[in-house]
Design a protein around this motif. Structure first.
Motif, PDB file in Angstrom:
ATOM      1  N   GLU A  77       0.821  -1.206   0.000  1.00 37.64           N
ATOM      2  CA  GLU A  77       0.000   0.000   0.000  1.00 37.64           C
ATOM      3  C   GLU A  77       0.861   1.265   0.000  1.00 37.64           C
ATOM      4  O   GLU A  77       0.549   2.244  -0.686  1.00 37.64           O
ATOM      5  CB  GLU A  77      -0.930   0.023   1.218  1.00 37.64           C
ATOM      6  CG  GLU A  77      -2.023  -1.029   1.207  1.00 37.64           C
ATOM      7  CD  GLU A  77      -1.628  -2.300   1.945  1.00 37.64           C
ATOM      8  OE1 GLU A  77      -2.531  -3.083   2.293  1.00 37.64           O
ATOM      9  OE2 GLU A  77      -0.415  -2.506   2.156  1.00 37.64           O
ATOM     10  N   GLN A  78       1.954   1.225   0.748  1.00 37.62           N
ATOM     11  CA  GLN A  78       2.865   2.382   0.795  1.00 37.62           C
ATOM     12  C   GLN A  78       3.594   2.561  -0.536  1.00 37.62           C
ATOM     13  O   GLN A  78       3.787   3.687  -0.996  1.00 37.62           O
ATOM     14  CB  GLN A  78       3.862   2.200   1.939  1.00 37.62           C
ATOM     15  CG  GLN A  78       3.246   2.330   3.318  1.00 37.62           C
ATOM     16  CD  GLN A  78       4.203   1.918   4.424  1.00 37.62           C
ATOM     17  OE1 GLN A  78       4.875   0.885   4.345  1.00 37.62           O
ATOM     18  NE2 GLN A  78       4.283   2.741   5.467  1.00 37.62           N
ATOM     19  N   GLN A  81       1.072   4.122  -2.897  1.00 42.52           N
ATOM     20  CA  GLN A  81       0.882   5.548  -2.639  1.00 42.52           C
ATOM     21  C   GLN A  81       2.068   6.362  -3.133  1.00 42.52           C
ATOM     22  O   GLN A  81       1.913   7.486  -3.618  1.00 42.52           O
ATOM     23  CB  GLN A  81       0.633   5.794  -1.150  1.00 42.52           C
ATOM     24  CG  GLN A  81      -0.747   5.382  -0.694  1.00 42.52           C
ATOM     25  CD  GLN A  81      -1.853   6.010  -1.534  1.00 42.52           C
ATOM     26  OE1 GLN A  81      -1.932   7.226  -1.671  1.00 42.52           O
ATOM     27  NE2 GLN A  81      -2.705   5.171  -2.117  1.00 42.52           N
ATOM     28  N   ASP A  82       3.254   5.798  -3.002  1.00 41.82           N
ATOM     29  CA  ASP A  82       4.437   6.473  -3.528  1.00 41.82           C
ATOM     30  C   ASP A  82       4.314   6.645  -5.039  1.00 41.82           C
ATOM     31  O   ASP A  82       4.618   7.710  -5.591  1.00 41.82           O
ATOM     32  CB  ASP A  82       5.691   5.658  -3.187  1.00 41.82           C
ATOM     33  CG  ASP A  82       6.966   6.358  -3.629  1.00 41.82           C
ATOM     34  OD1 ASP A  82       7.343   7.366  -3.001  1.00 41.82           O
ATOM     35  OD2 ASP A  82       7.569   5.904  -4.624  1.00 41.82           O
ATOM     36  N   HIS A  85       1.548   9.357  -5.914  1.00 42.11           N
ATOM     37  CA  HIS A  85       1.891  10.747  -5.597  1.00 42.11           C
ATOM     38  C   HIS A  85       3.179  11.230  -6.265  1.00 42.11           C
ATOM     39  O   HIS A  85       3.345  12.433  -6.472  1.00 42.11           O
ATOM     40  CB  HIS A  85       2.003  10.922  -4.078  1.00 42.11           C
ATOM     41  CG  HIS A  85       0.707  10.715  -3.364  1.00 42.11           C
ATOM     42  ND1 HIS A  85      -0.401  11.509  -3.575  1.00 42.11           N
ATOM     43  CD2 HIS A  85       0.331   9.778  -2.446  1.00 42.11           C
ATOM     44  CE1 HIS A  85      -1.402  11.087  -2.820  1.00 42.11           C
ATOM     45  NE2 HIS A  85      -0.985  10.040  -2.131  1.00 42.11           N
TER      46      HIS A  85
END
Length: 236
Positions: A77-78, A81-82, A85
């Motif tokens: 998930e991280q 998101q990276d 964004h």
């Protein structure tokens, strides 16, 4: 008479392959504490393989990356998101993008984009290229609730631009989603040629973006030739 040109985004205006490679190399470097046990070349090549030219959304890509490489310092998930964004910071246009768009607008051609993908993500990429102000309509599949090759997406663009299909050229790289789909609604289709496909049933082939502004005159000359050929034979 051609009054509008519509474009697909990825692989046509945005050089997605170069942009993606730039981003994923940077991600490996920036998150090296968590993914540094993987060789950069492996990390990049596996991501590109799983991405399937953008047709697989990155939640599935990163879940598989985490599983295959035993990534524990950061969650999928991280990583996702990276990507969401940060990708816009690595967007690379195809050569002559601004010159091409300027040339078309100087010919009083109205412009639009029809793109499959996530709404804000694609808008961020368009804005990163600095081209959003050139377009009278921008339709992105997630926001519209339909995606190419659905003819409704093409028809909506035509309605918004107040033009008929035969007054429009669509420029895209995918044989089905772009070329066939636009021809099926009555547009002229210009294929942005790639090495991925052969035997595409396009009306025109585009190798370089600066060829797009020349299509209008090419069409005029073609129509003029056809009209002359259809004149009755007045031989003695």
């Amino acid at each position: 008479m051609i009054k509008a040109v519509l474009f697909d985004l990825d692989g046509n205006l945005l050089d997605r392959e170069v942009s993606l490679e730039r981003f994923i190399k940077s991600q490996h470097e920036r998150l090296n504490k968590s993914v540094g046990h993987i060789l950069k070349e492996q990390y990049v090549s596996k991501f590109i393989e799983l991405d399937c030219r953008g047709y697989i959304w990155k939640d599935k890509v990163y879940q598989q990356m985490v599983a295959e490489f035993n990534i524990t310092g950061v969650s999928w998930e991280q990583l996702l998101q990276d990507y969401v964004h940060q990708f816009k910071g690595y967007c690379v246009p195809f050569p002559n993008l601004i010159q091409m768009l300027t040339s078309l607008t100087n010919q009083s051609i109205v412009l639009g984009i029809i793109s499959n993908g996530k709404g804000q993500f694609q808008m961020d990429n368009i804005m990163a290229l600095g081209i959003e102000h050139y377009f009278e309509t921008i339709l992105i599949s997630e926001k519209e609730g339909i995606k190419k090759p659905d003819p409704l997406l093409f028809k909506k663009a035509l309605e918004q631009l107040n033009i008929t299909p035969n007054e429009c050229i669509f420029v895209g790289d995918h044989p089905e989603n772009d070329v066939k789909a636009s021809k099926d609604v009555g547009m002229l289709a210009a294929w942005k040629k790639t090495s991925e496909w052969e035997n595409v049933e396009e009306d025109f082939i585009v190798h370089d973006l600066m060829e797009v502004p020349l299509l209008k005159e090419l069409i005029v000359n073609k129509e003029r030739t056809m009209a002359i050929n259809e004149l009755p034979n007045r031989g003695s």
